[in-house]
Design a protein around this motif. Structure first.
Motif: not given
Lengths: 288, 288, 288, 288, 288, 288
Positions: D101-102, D106, D109-110, D119-123, D166
């Motif tokens: 996740i961290g 990301k 996403v970047t 973009a949106v990163g989630l779990s 997104y």
């Protein structure tokens, strides 16, 4: 009964009026006496429902004077007047509230339902529609009691009822911020509601021909009053009694942006339709 | 006055109740006697506004018996009863209509405004909410007059008022297809409105502890009544007088899909909140 | 456990607060140490979910300092400080990113789910929420590395999550236009997010009593700080260490339009509820 | 660099593919090794953003194996395997959560932001996207720890992010009803998310050519696998190791309604575009 | 036929152009001669449909000169010219109307359908799109007949067709307030429609290379014309004949806010795509 | 000119008809001969605009026979008939297309604009409204050429124009999947469009009194035809020539769900209004 070609002819004649009135909001004041004959009420209701079918958004504001007096009499409440103004104590207010909201308003609602519409009767108390404060007359040192002066109109509830296709029917009562109720003049209330709703017209159905330069002379009917002429009339001898608040109501409406305010002779059958869909408008029109 | 930690504690205790009630419609019946003390009415109004702030959609249905009788008396209308049923002639109907819609309903509206809500008072006549027909009792050969039996509920106007954030306050009158008005029982009306609205609960605020197996023995309070038990109670000696329509109203609601109908002791301060946000519900609950 | 009447009493006491906070957005900062005890986190989560049920739109911004240090230690990364500022090299940034987003943020999300809410954890990197540039301290000639200064906030993703009923949980990381990641101060970030969201309040849950005029004297707690006083405090001896960014965050928020920014003593159980629903607010409030 | 006419020619060639894919949702799984070279990640991101511009709604699901192992090693966590399955204790889970996740999420996403997307990163923990229970292997009597089996997918948060424009990036973690976190297989998760989203395609970018009948013989590549053939392959010698969950993920997706699931050779530059916009699709396709 | 990697390469090359053009409205003028070969029309239609799939909102405006002349000839209508202007009597107008709307427009609509789009052919008469008045040339004292000068554009019908996903195809006819029809110049009409639609581009597909400083010398092609240069060109010897209205149309568009107006060599296959998706734009561009 | 009271009377007489027709879609077929006199067309247009103002959604389908023949004659195209059917070669089709779409349709559009409406003229080719295949008559071995049989109606474009407040005017042409155009019978097309639109009525304005049992005897007018009677009429001697497709069009409409299909005598001034707003409907009505 009209022949088929006559019907077609009439429909085409009114087409330009239909185009002009579409999507507009009209506030229609009807007085208590105008409703005393059930026939009159049924005619009025049919006219209003027809207006709605022709694309107009009508809001009805009503009085109810004669019936209030009748019940006061039966309840043994003595009318007191000071300088021509009725002193409205708590008991009188209760009677006004009961008659206007509970009887007159619902009678109109049911007449509109019978004519094919969907109506909701409410009062200025509901949804905070009319906020008033105690009317104070500088000229008189007697407490007039529960007579209110409308200081704020919150038309949201009317906009929502109209958007949902309902015909709102409004009884002229109001409340202040502390929860006291007041009786307010229906002619004034109609004018102020018309202004706050952004109505295109305010139509006041009366039981006279309109504004007469000489109250004794029917031939002195004034067809058009400008704002200035209307103000002059208020302090002249021509306007007196019940005519005063009617002209004041028209004035308030037009001053606050309503295009035209009409005094219509409600004794003429279907006066509303004649006023709105023919050139033969009867009565007096107040314009800017 | 509670200490800050106590307040936090209480809020957390009621959180599960808030989650459960969110977005649900509750129909709340309040009787005329419950409103006679102005304190009671203010408390009731505050409870209803709080409910709305906690996400509930409340609809108020009210009675107004004592005040109707008072005005009938003053107007010199003699009450007539046949087999224990009040004969409601045209004049009596007018009084009921005036008092319920014009006085009681608006008093509740103003109390709700004072408590911070936005309310609209209407009757079953408005928007075609309650359609009734003349009630006919097989057992009695006297014409009961303008007493109605609700045959159809059109809740559209309530749904729209709720969606717009208003608290609807409903007086128990109805009209038939021909435009005749009827007085209808408020307990029955509340049950039927709850059913047609798809309400999750109907709460009837009474001035008794609930349904007592033995009306003379407060200790015989029944906490839960199933549908079958409620039907049995109707034909037993336990339910009589005003309790009959209250149980009938609960029955109609639950039979038509309302999850729970409650008889709540309205004499307990803030009985509504206690019923809805604590385990200590008072009174009787009718369930499927 | 409160009695039923007490519960009703408390609900009525908090009603004015509920009315005041409805539909408002609150940004709530919670520090890493405040979450170390699982009990604290569960309490915090329950408070936030309750807030949402009472009509508030809460956004959580969190830190995670202690755990970052723990992992750095285990990974053998030597902390380096220059003039009291931590030099954040690439490796340190990775640890911060992993711990804040991967561990702390998700722990909060799960605590909110356990309390009955629906949460989404994201970072300032997601949806371009926080755009930063490399922080440059004029006073120091050492490269501080990947410490960022937020130059732009794009709150669209938060508005959308709130509109969909989610509780957003934000980890204080950011990216620049070239795709470099930065660690940003959580107190600052919370203040800037509050401002750009148009929040009514920013609440910073700390582990101290609030701003003390004399850091050694608990009795010197300042309840209210105006903007000017807050600016003065920043250059005084009173504010130092971790208190500096907290006051700066409040200042930024209030200067950019947030009505009130609060330093709340997070060690008090349910401090959030006490601050928001009682008069006994604890801590320091910064106002315009 | 292509000449202008060549560019026109190619655009027209891909027009039928664009028409076919418009408005469809594609779930794209990318493995940890596929992202190790920054070049690969940038290419992948550009492909995904292009897809979005061509009207496709892409959802990215990612792994992150190699980097997890690296951090475990640095933290001195000894890997333990039972019957070929990794025992995932609490500490290992924390590392997986932090890295996936961290860091990995990301980074994607970047990369998508650099390519012009949002973009949106989630779990799977966020918004209750993936609900799991502890995986229990009948065949093995050792507790595997925090390895989860996805039992429920709640795709609401993905639908909303897609509707808002997104690109969702999902890390394969999950939570159970009690708030415990689990590591779940990314290939399985991608298949189940594709099914619940109503995706038209699931594309798994691997680092092999596809499914080989004989794993040693590149010429034994199978272009199309029916459901039955895929099931047979699972129990044959052909599928083993990392290929097993990949085929299982495809199977789950297609069984639950996804039209086609693809194993794509992610080592081919822009393999996604070639698969979707040319006839020269590489790898293996599972169909009903 | 391009290889798979070439296709991927080209898609990535055009990505920045796709991003730039997304959601923009382009008005594309195509002349009658450009459509004479069915091949050309099919190519044009495919280009327009592709544009739409890439997120552009295209509006087609067409001429139809050659075919009008053919039908006039067959109907024995003698062309009359005064000072180089065609005198358009009622009969000539009918032929123009019939050919442009009935034949040319529908041929384009059908070509767009064959290419996979959904098109609606209309004229400036429909929905009040183009309001014109009789063109009056000061310099000439002969009545030119039914040649119109567009004085008002009402683009509502185009906005609605575009919003519904249709490709509008517009024939250059107009009406005045009295219901008279006029033939209007297609180049002018395209420019004015582009301006009123808020189009980002107007592209005029001609059968020449663009604007030549020296009409005899292909090497004198001007790539970019500023507004001032365009005005100067109109009164120079360079622009004459059919080039005059084309430059005027570009001028009107750019003066009224269209970013760029292009003269594109429609004889180059897929000139539209080359102009929009490569650096190798052909022809002349008018900019502010 | 009617007097004011007569106008009011007529409006009230038509109120029930207005209520009945509100929000309904009516397809109105008008033949070429009915439009030859400009007076007739203006009357027709006024009627249609009035209908729209009264809440009806009208769709006009038109023919154009006489004018087509006129242009064919002028172009020297020899009419050829086989077994009474016109052989429609490519050239004839072009003339039909030009005249119907380019002249007749736009003349109606402009007449509707002059009457105060907003109209859009289109053909069955546009938006894929009418899909046809080549008509094959088993009975005849000559190729009839471009005469089409409608096999599919896609009314989306009509629904959208109506929703946007436009009056659609449809010319009876169609296309097949390969892009070939066809002339289709306007009576048939109107019936099929009415059915697919879910119209409440189809009104065919003819130049006869209606369906006569004995074509020579005006007194044999049939007011109501059931489906079975209509089918019988088709094979009887009563229906022949132009009456055949008119009855077939009505039949198709009613068989596919249109409530009523009317043959109206278009020679009667304002026949549409008389048919729709009086009891004196003229002509023949086909019902289920």
């Amino acid at each position: 009964m009209a022949s088929a070609p006559q019907i077609a002819e009439v429909l085409l004649e009114v087409l330009p009026y239909i185009e002009r009135h579409r999507e507009q909001t009209f506030v229609i004041k009807i007085g208590g006496s105008a409703m005393s004959k059930s026939d009159c009420l049924a005619n009025f209701a049919t006219d209003v429902v027809l207006l709605q079918h022709l694309g107009v958004k009508p809001v009805v504001v009503h009085g109810g004077g004669p019936e209030i007096s009748g019940y006061m009499d039966r309840l043994g409440i003595e009318p007191r007047f000071v300088d021509g103004l009725r002193v409205t104590d708590e008991e009188t207010l209760c009677v006004a509230q009961m008659v206007l909201i509970g009887l007159t308003g619902k009678r109109i609602v049911t007449a509109l339902h019978q004519a094919g519409g969907r109506a909701v009767g409410l009062s200025g108390i509901d949804g905070g529609l009319l906020v008033a404060e105690k009317l104070r007359k500088d000229s008189c040192d007697v407490d007039l009691g529960c007579v209110g002066d409308v200081t704020e109109v919150n038309p949201a509830v009317l906009h929502q009822l109209l958007a949902d296709g309902y015909l709102p029917v409004v009884a002229p009562l109001a409340a202040d911020r502390e929860g006291n109720h007041y009786n307010v003049n229906a002619d004034h209330a109609a004018g102020q509601i018309a202004a706050e709703l952004g109505a295109a017209k305010m139509l006041n159905l009366t039981d006279v021909k309109g504004f007469l330069r000489d109250p004794q002379d029917p031939a002195s009917l004034v067809s058009v009053l400008t704002l200035d002429e209307a103000k002059a009339a208020l302090v002249s001898d021509s306007a007196s009694g019940g005519m005063l608040p009617k002209i004041e109501g028209c004035l308030r409406a037009v001053e606050m942006g309503v295009e035209r305010a009409h005094l219509v002779d409600g004794r003429v059958p279907h006066a509303l339709l004649i006023e709105l869909f023919t050139d033969g408008g009867c009565g007096t029109m107040v314009v800017r």
